[in-house]
Design an enzyme around this catalytic site. Structure first.
Site, short mmCIF file in Angstrom:
data_model
loop_
_atom_site.label_atom_id
_atom_site.label_comp_id
_atom_site.label_asym_id
_atom_site.label_seq_id
_atom_site.Cartn_x
_atom_site.Cartn_y
_atom_site.Cartn_z
N GLN A 92 89.42 36.31 -3.65
CA GLN A 92 89.20 35.58 -2.40
C GLN A 92 88.84 36.56 -1.28
OE1 GLN A 92 92.86 34.19 -0.89
NE2 GLN A 92 92.01 33.00 0.77
N SER A 124 90.12 37.57 4.43
CA SER A 124 90.68 38.47 5.45
C SER A 124 89.78 39.67 5.69
CB SER A 124 92.05 38.98 5.02
OG SER A 124 92.96 37.93 4.93
N GLU A 153 96.37 27.68 -1.48
CA GLU A 153 97.05 28.98 -1.57
C GLU A 153 98.52 28.80 -1.27
OE1 GLU A 153 95.74 31.94 1.24
OE2 GLU A 153 96.58 33.52 0.00
N GLU A 162 104.74 32.99 11.22
CA GLU A 162 104.42 32.48 12.55
C GLU A 162 103.31 31.43 12.47
OE1 GLU A 162 104.93 35.67 11.75
OE2 GLU A 162 106.79 35.97 12.89
#
Lengths: 407, 390
Positions: free
Chosen positions: A125, A128, A243, A376
């Site tokens: 994947q 990022s 995911e 978060e």
């Protein structure tokens, strides 16, 4: 949570479960997992519509509820087979639902899915980037059209399995003049080409489970685009939702999973028992058990085939619980916990390595609340998507991406 | 996962259960709103006998898990747990714990007899109410019946804190006799019986001191029979109390989230601030876990093939006590100043939450049971993880 199933749904689901069970038993009888190759077994499951039971027929499925996959997995593992998820986690857990939903050519989708199911073609994947972590939609890698191909440049990071992958799920910026969510496009890129360079990324345990991927004029066919040009964010959401489900969604029997390590350690070290540690372990066990029950309940009440935000609940809870259980284990071990065998770099994935140590897994667990969405971000998702609380005021939503400050 | 009956599996919800939930919610909205709670908690009795009789007679919500031949609805404990959630969410005053939680299951598990059968039918109908005189601030154990001694039908002793005793038409007394525990029915108006109401932190569920000074009771069960009845009562009450805690926590989450969407500070809804949003998210996570644990306890008591019912109840009580208390504390915090006022309902829920956490054993007491059942009995099959040796 999804609305609970009605009694009628339950009754028809029961007979579907019986048919799935029968089909899975037939496959393991004809292809004994202990003697045939993994490729043969998984290929037979794919051909029988048992690789992803919720997929359409012809794409490794039977159009059933996704919860019934557990019936297949149980039969296969009980017969000595591996889990399809474990062999090709990114492809099986995240790539498959994305290509099924957004693939534009059914033959191409089928051509991807079968070797994905068998593990012959590993997927990774490419989301990022060094400059785009939680804010993954702010990513900067570019794809520029060139005939019936696109030319890709940029740098990706935290790419599991990139060094062995055949295919990569790539999100790249195709229009920097659009606001960030609208200028992205999703592709499936061939990882084994000269324009793709994979370098190991060493982590605090000493291992390099992940990679950095440099894309230098890499090429991707337009036929391998998923969804429309500029609609890549919507496609990426499908991958990300799966995911979270994949990371948090595995349940075993009571006392299994990470808490089992604490129980084993507790039994092995009676000399270190104190009432305070005992209560701490009882509290952790209770939370692990209620987490397990919550996953079982979510699976039982899920009627829709798509993972919803409850995946975010389980990802959040599972990640924080892992860390606390390993912290408990370190405290229980005491001074001995300060030993470490070897920081030499290897390519072993700590959780997949039968030789890994508690101390390695303790260190590895720091990543649990970061990878796949930080805790978060998970709490934002729960607050905004489940509870419908308003979002933070933002300064990037309506501006062209190229004008948004980055760094 | 084991199939239970009628093709149902654990956590399935039937259409009847959905209807039960919405019927009770409508009833509470109309007949037991916040103004009613406040009026009742300021009244002498603290509850409304007529409303209680409607819960029993009209809605059949007081004996959902009691077999039909004993005057109940013939459902399972999961039905009663759904009712407990809704009644808890509305802070229904009245002897829910004493009657529905403890007395009814104790009677169901006690040997049949004229006295038992008549009382059970009345409790189901809501025409009489009861309290269990026992140590109900700890899990079931040797101390449960230790406060009262029995010699034949004569009962003596004091139990300092008995929920719902002042409301009760009948006291169900757990006593200790020469041959072990005794379960007896006592008329609170009889000679030698004193019921003294005490000021209660939770004004929606009142406590009383019960003194028995040579009072005469009708013995329903002794020895193993009495022990079995009490154990069953604590199991059922534990599952129902956990469900009540779920109802409370869910209601607090709903009202807090609604407030966070409408309350504006610094020019925007406070729910848009992550510090507020994340606390709400944690409340949600807690509610989901508590609901799973409470439902699992109800399912396991209803069908012990699913799990060790005592362990399932201990898990539920340990987790739901923490979650409901935390939700109540967070609800006050997130409401800010208004949450600390008498005018706002948050304190009513907070007081119920802290009382519920203490009743039938604290989270710590139940973790002790869990530790004894799980940690102290680990077998050789539980392997130690590989540890680095340097």
């Amino acid at each position: 949570m999804s609305p609970p199933a009605t009694t009628t749904d339950t009754l028809s689901a029961t007979s579907e479960a019986a048919r799935v069970e029968e089909a899975a038993r037939a496959v393991v009888a004809a292809h004994d997992p202990r003697t045939v190759s993994r490729e043969e077994l998984f290929g037979a499951l794919y051909d029988a519509g048992l690789a992803w039971v919720h997929h359409p027929e012809g794409l490794g499925g039977r159009g059933l509820s996704r919860g019934l996959q557990a019936v297949v997995d149980e039969i296969v593992t009980a017969a000595g087979g591996a889990r399809m998820f474990a062999v090709n986690p990114i492809g099986y857990g995240m790539g498959a639902p994305t290509v099924v939903e957004y693939g534009r050519d059914r033959e191409q989708v089928a051509a991807w899915l079968r070797p994905m199911a068998t593990g012959e073609e590993i997927w990774c994947q490419l989301f990022s980037e060094p400059g785009a972590g939680s804010d993954v939609a702010g990513l900067a890698s570019t794809a520029v059209p060139d005939g019936d191909e696109w030319v890709v440049n940029g740098q990706k990071v935290w790419t599991t399995l990139a060094h062995v992958a055949r295919w990569g799920m790539l999100v790249a910026r195709t229009d920097p003049d659009q606001p960030k969510h609208r200028g992205l496009t999703y592709f499936v890129i061939d990882m084994q080409q000269p324009g793709v360079e994979v370098r190991p990324l060493r982590q605090m345990t000493g291992q390099a489970e992940f990679n950095e991927v440099y894309l230098n004029d890499a090429r991707v066919l337009d036929a391998h685009r998923l969804g429309e040009v500029g609609a890549g964010w919507k496609v990426a959401i499908t991958t990300l939702m799966n995911e979270r489900t994949a990371i948090g969604g595995v349940t075993g029997p009571r006392g299994s999973g990470v808490i089992a390590e604490a129980l084993g350690l507790w039994r092995a070290h009676p000399e270190r028992h104190t009432p305070v540690l005992r209560d701490r372990l009882a509290a952790l066990w209770t939370r692990a058990e209620t987490h397990r029950l919550t996953l079982a309940r979510a699976r039982r009440t899920a009627t829709a085939g798509q993972p919803g935000p409850e995946g975010s609940v389980s990802k959040l809870v599972g990640a924080e619980l892992n860390q606390e259980v390993y912290e408990f284990c370190m405290d229980l071990l005491g001074p001995e916990a300060l030993l470490y065998d070897d920081y030499t770099m290897s390519r072993e994935r700590v959780h997949a390595d039968p030789g890994s140590t508690l101390q390695q897994r303790f260190l590895r667990s720091r990543a649990n609340t970061i990878e796949g969405g930080t805790s978060e971000v998970m709490r934002n998702i729960l607050g905004e998507r489940v509870l419908s609380l308003p979002g933070e005021p933002r300064s990037d939503s309506d501006r062209p991406w190229k004008e948004v400050p980055r760094g | 996962m084991a199939e239970v009956e009628n093709g149902l599996q654990e956590f399935d919800v039937t259409e009847e259960q959905r209807e039960l939930r919405s019927a009770l919610r409508r009833f509470c909205e109309r007949a037991h709103d916040e103004a009613t709670v406040r009026r009742l908690m300021d009244s002498d009795d603290g509850w409304d006998r007529a409303l209680w009789a409607r819960l029993g007679g009209e809605l059949g919500a007081l004996a959902l898990a009691v077999p039909e031949e004993l005057g109940g609805a013939g459902g399972t404990l999961v039905d009663q747990a759904i009712a407990a959630e809704e009644l808890g969410a509305a802070l229904v005053t009245g002897p829910l714990l004493g009657t529905v939680g403890l007395a009814v299951p104790a009677l169901v598990a006690a040997p049949a007899g004229q006295e038992r059968d008549a009382l059970l039918a009345d409790l189901a109908e809501g025409t009489r109410v009861a309290a269990l005189v026992a140590d109900v601030f700890a899990p079931h154990g040797p101390a449960t019946a230790a406060g009262v001694t029995a010699e034949g039908t004569t009962l003596s002793g004091t139990v300092a804190l008995v929920p719902d005793a002042a409301a009760a038409d009948v006291l169900l007394v757990a006593a200790t006799g020469p041959d072990g525990p005794v379960l007896a029915v006592v008329d609170p108006a009889a000679a030698g019986v004193g019921v003294q109401e005490r000021g209660s932190l939770d004004p929606t569920r009142r406590l009383a001191r019960v003194t028995l000074d040579g009072a005469t009771g009708t013995v329903l069960a002794t020895g193993a029979d009495a022990d079995h009845a009490l154990a069953h009562a604590f199991r059922v009450a534990g599952a129902l109390l956990a469900a009540e805690q779920v109802g409370i926590a869910q209601r607090l989450l709903d009202t807090t989230v609604a407030y966070a969407k409408e309350r504006l500070q610094f020019g925007r809804p406070i729910g848009s601030f992550q510090a507020v949003k994340h606390r709400c998210a944690d409340m949600l996570v807690g509610v989901e876990q508590a609901r799973s644990a409470a439902l699992h306890a109800a399912w396991s008591v209803a069908d012990p093939r699913l799990d060790d019912a005592d362990l399932a109840v201990a898990i539920a009580q340990a987790r739901c006590s923490e979650v409901a208390y935390r939700a109540a504390a967070d609800a006050i915090q997130l409401h800010g100043g208004i949450g600390f006022t008498w005018e706002h309902a948050a304190h009513l829920y907070y007081k119920r939450a802290i009382a519920d956490a203490e009743l039938l054993g604290s989270a710590e007491a139940h973790r002790e049971r869990i530790a004894a059942a799980v940690l102290d009995t680990l077998g050789a099959d539980v392997a130690a993880p590989q540890v680095a040796t340097g």
